[in-house]
Design a protein around this motif. Structure first.
Motif, short mmCIF file in Angstrom:
data_model
loop_
_atom_site.label_atom_id
_atom_site.label_comp_id
_atom_site.label_asym_id
_atom_site.label_seq_id
_atom_site.Cartn_x
_atom_site.Cartn_y
_atom_site.Cartn_z
N GLY A 10 0.82 -1.22 0.00
CA GLY A 10 0.00 0.00 0.00
C GLY A 10 0.85 1.26 0.00
O GLY A 10 1.92 1.29 0.60
N ILE A 11 0.34 2.28 -0.69
CA ILE A 11 1.04 3.59 -0.71
C ILE A 11 0.03 4.69 -0.39
O ILE A 11 -1.04 4.76 -0.99
CB ILE A 11 1.68 3.85 -2.09
CG1 ILE A 11 2.67 2.73 -2.44
CG2 ILE A 11 2.37 5.22 -2.12
CD1 ILE A 11 3.36 2.90 -3.79
N GLU A 12 0.40 5.55 0.57
CA GLU A 12 -0.47 6.66 0.99
C GLU A 12 0.34 7.95 0.98
O GLU A 12 1.41 8.03 1.59
CB GLU A 12 -1.00 6.35 2.40
CG GLU A 12 -1.40 7.54 3.25
CD GLU A 12 -2.56 8.35 2.70
OE1 GLU A 12 -3.47 7.78 2.08
OE2 GLU A 12 -2.54 9.59 2.87
N SER A 13 -0.19 8.98 0.29
CA SER A 13 0.54 10.26 0.25
C SER A 13 -0.44 11.42 0.12
O SER A 13 -0.13 12.40 -0.54
CB SER A 13 1.53 10.27 -0.93
OG SER A 13 0.82 10.46 -2.14
N SER A 14 -1.63 11.31 0.74
CA SER A 14 -2.66 12.31 0.44
C SER A 14 -2.42 13.68 1.06
O SER A 14 -2.93 14.68 0.57
CB SER A 14 -4.04 11.80 0.86
OG SER A 14 -4.07 11.59 2.25
N CYS A 15 -1.63 13.74 2.15
CA CYS A 15 -1.46 15.04 2.82
C CYS A 15 0.00 15.23 3.24
O CYS A 15 0.87 15.41 2.40
CB CYS A 15 -2.44 15.11 3.98
SG CYS A 15 -2.57 16.75 4.70
N ASP A 16 0.26 15.18 4.55
CA ASP A 16 1.64 15.41 5.00
C ASP A 16 2.33 14.14 5.50
O ASP A 16 3.40 14.20 6.07
CB ASP A 16 1.69 16.52 6.07
CG ASP A 16 0.76 16.28 7.24
OD1 ASP A 16 0.07 15.24 7.23
OD2 ASP A 16 0.70 17.11 8.15
N GLU A 17 1.70 12.97 5.29
CA GLU A 17 2.36 11.71 5.61
C GLU A 17 2.71 10.97 4.33
O GLU A 17 1.91 10.94 3.39
CB GLU A 17 1.43 10.80 6.45
CG GLU A 17 1.67 10.89 7.94
CD GLU A 17 0.75 11.91 8.60
OE1 GLU A 17 -0.34 12.12 8.06
OE2 GLU A 17 1.16 12.48 9.64
N THR A 18 3.92 10.40 4.31
CA THR A 18 4.32 9.53 3.20
C THR A 18 4.41 8.14 3.82
O THR A 18 5.22 7.93 4.73
CB THR A 18 5.71 9.92 2.67
OG1 THR A 18 5.76 11.34 2.52
CG2 THR A 18 6.03 9.23 1.36
#
Ligand code: KG4
Ligand code: ZN
Length: 343
Positions: free
Chosen positions: A5-13
């Motif tokens: 999974g990859i999450e980068s929607s705001c200020d977390e990578t």
């Protein structure tokens, strides 16, 4: 089936590996929160630049953790063990989202693995499926309370939602953060400090004095911006200490969230409740829902604190349970995706 999974929607990578949507294998998160604290609010340009800086090291670190965890001899073996990639496509900041999506597309092409687009809001609710103590039984009511969204949905099955209502103005997390700023607790993401301040309060003279917006209305909508204005008036016209105001503000928000959620459970005769989003870390919300659900024999699912705020574990889980088949060329960023929007 193993999903990266990859999450980068705001200020977390963030990247994570989850097996069959339920077993957390490994997870890595980098954040640019400290930079936004300095400026007193998120600067999208900085958030996007930090995403660019963090994404490759976070991917690498996640693969290394996978190798270690499973005693795999090489990174190639770790990559071979992955069946698909899941990535947040929205909602969020466009620059931040694009970094995760372009990285995911590149990996999908390089590794020759399918890419599954994930709605970040739906993803939050899937934090309840990972390493869960009890099985989630449908139908369920979902309460999503994050920094940008507050939504109540009826979940009939995976990918089969009915929208019940949501905020007409500020989201619950946003109301917490803006009120924390008014109270001088923090300029950025002050909700945690506001809750801490509330927990110090021993004076209940203000309890019940702030409005509980829309609590008696026969619908599932919310409105939190008036509450923030009422706090401002209180600050300007009274001398109540910060902890006393924090406590009453938190009571008001939690009362409305709990009341509307219980109404939804009753109206739709549903016995399962899923909580999700950053505000689900709130101790008062967790304890009130626990108490009310146990009185009503409702199976309550609350994410562990580590999975309440943004991470890629729930993105990988949501990708497993909602496998959208799309060619990578058709997967696009959508910064204003709503909880009901599909791809
Ligand atoms: O879900 P999330 O990590 O990011 C979004 O997708 O928006 O939610 C972040 C929000 C912020 O507004 C943050 O202040 C709030 O969740 N939050 C809390 C608590 N911890 C984080 N709100 C109330 N009480 C908390 N303990
Ligand atoms: Zn979120």
């Amino acid at each position: 089936m193993r999903i990266f999974g990859i999450e980068s929607s705001c200020d977390e990578t963030a990247c994570a590996v989850v097996d069959n949507g339920i077993k957390h294998v490994c997870s890595v998160i980098a954040t640019s929160k400290d930079f936004h604290e300095k400026t007193g609010g998120i600067v999208p340009e900085i958030a996007a630049r930090k995403q660019v800086e963090f994404i490759v090291p976070v991917i690498e670190q996640t693969l290394k953790e996978l190798m270690e965890k499973e005693s795999l001899p090489s990174m190639e073996d770790a990559i071979d063990s992955i069946d698909a990639i899941g990535v947040t496509v929205g909602p969020g900041l466009i620059g931040s989202l694009l970094v995760g999506i372009e990285a995911a597309k590149t990996l999908s092409y390089l590794w020759d693995k399918p890419l599954i687009p994930v709605n970040h809001l739906v993803g939050h609710l899937y934090a309840n499926f990972v390493d869960a103590e009890k099985e989630v039984l449908f139908p369920a009511i979902g309460l999503l309370v994050s920094g940008g969204h507050t939504d109540l949905v009826l979940i009939k099955d995976h990918g089969n939602f009915e929208y019940l209502g949501g905020t007409l103005d500020d989201a619950a997390g946003e109301a917490f953060d803006k009120t924390a700023r008014l109270l001088g607790l923090s300029k950025y993401l002050g909700a945690v400090l506001l809750s801490k301040s509330a927990s110090l309060c021993t004076d209940n003279t203000l309890i019940g004095k702030l409005p509980r917006p829309m609590i008696d209305q026969d619908n599932f909508n919310f409105s939190f911006s008036g509450l923030k204005t009422a706090v401002k008036r209180l600050i300007d016209t009274s001398s109540f200490p910060v902890d006393v105001i924090s406590c009453e503000f938190q009571e008001a928000v939690v009362a409305v969230l709990v009341s509307k959620t219980l109404n939804a459970l009753e109206k739709y005769e549903v016995k399962t409740l899923l909580l999700g989003g950053g505000v689900s870390a709130n101790a008062l919300l967790r304890s009130r829902l626990t108490q009310e659900c146990s009185n009503r024999d409702i199976s309550l699912h609350i994410p562990p604190l580590s999975l309440c705020t943004d991470n890629a574990v729930y993105i990988a889980s949501a990708a497993f349970f909602n496998p959208v088949e799309k060619d990578i060329s058709e997967i696009e960023v959508n910064p204003s995706l709503g909880i009901m929007d599909r791809f």
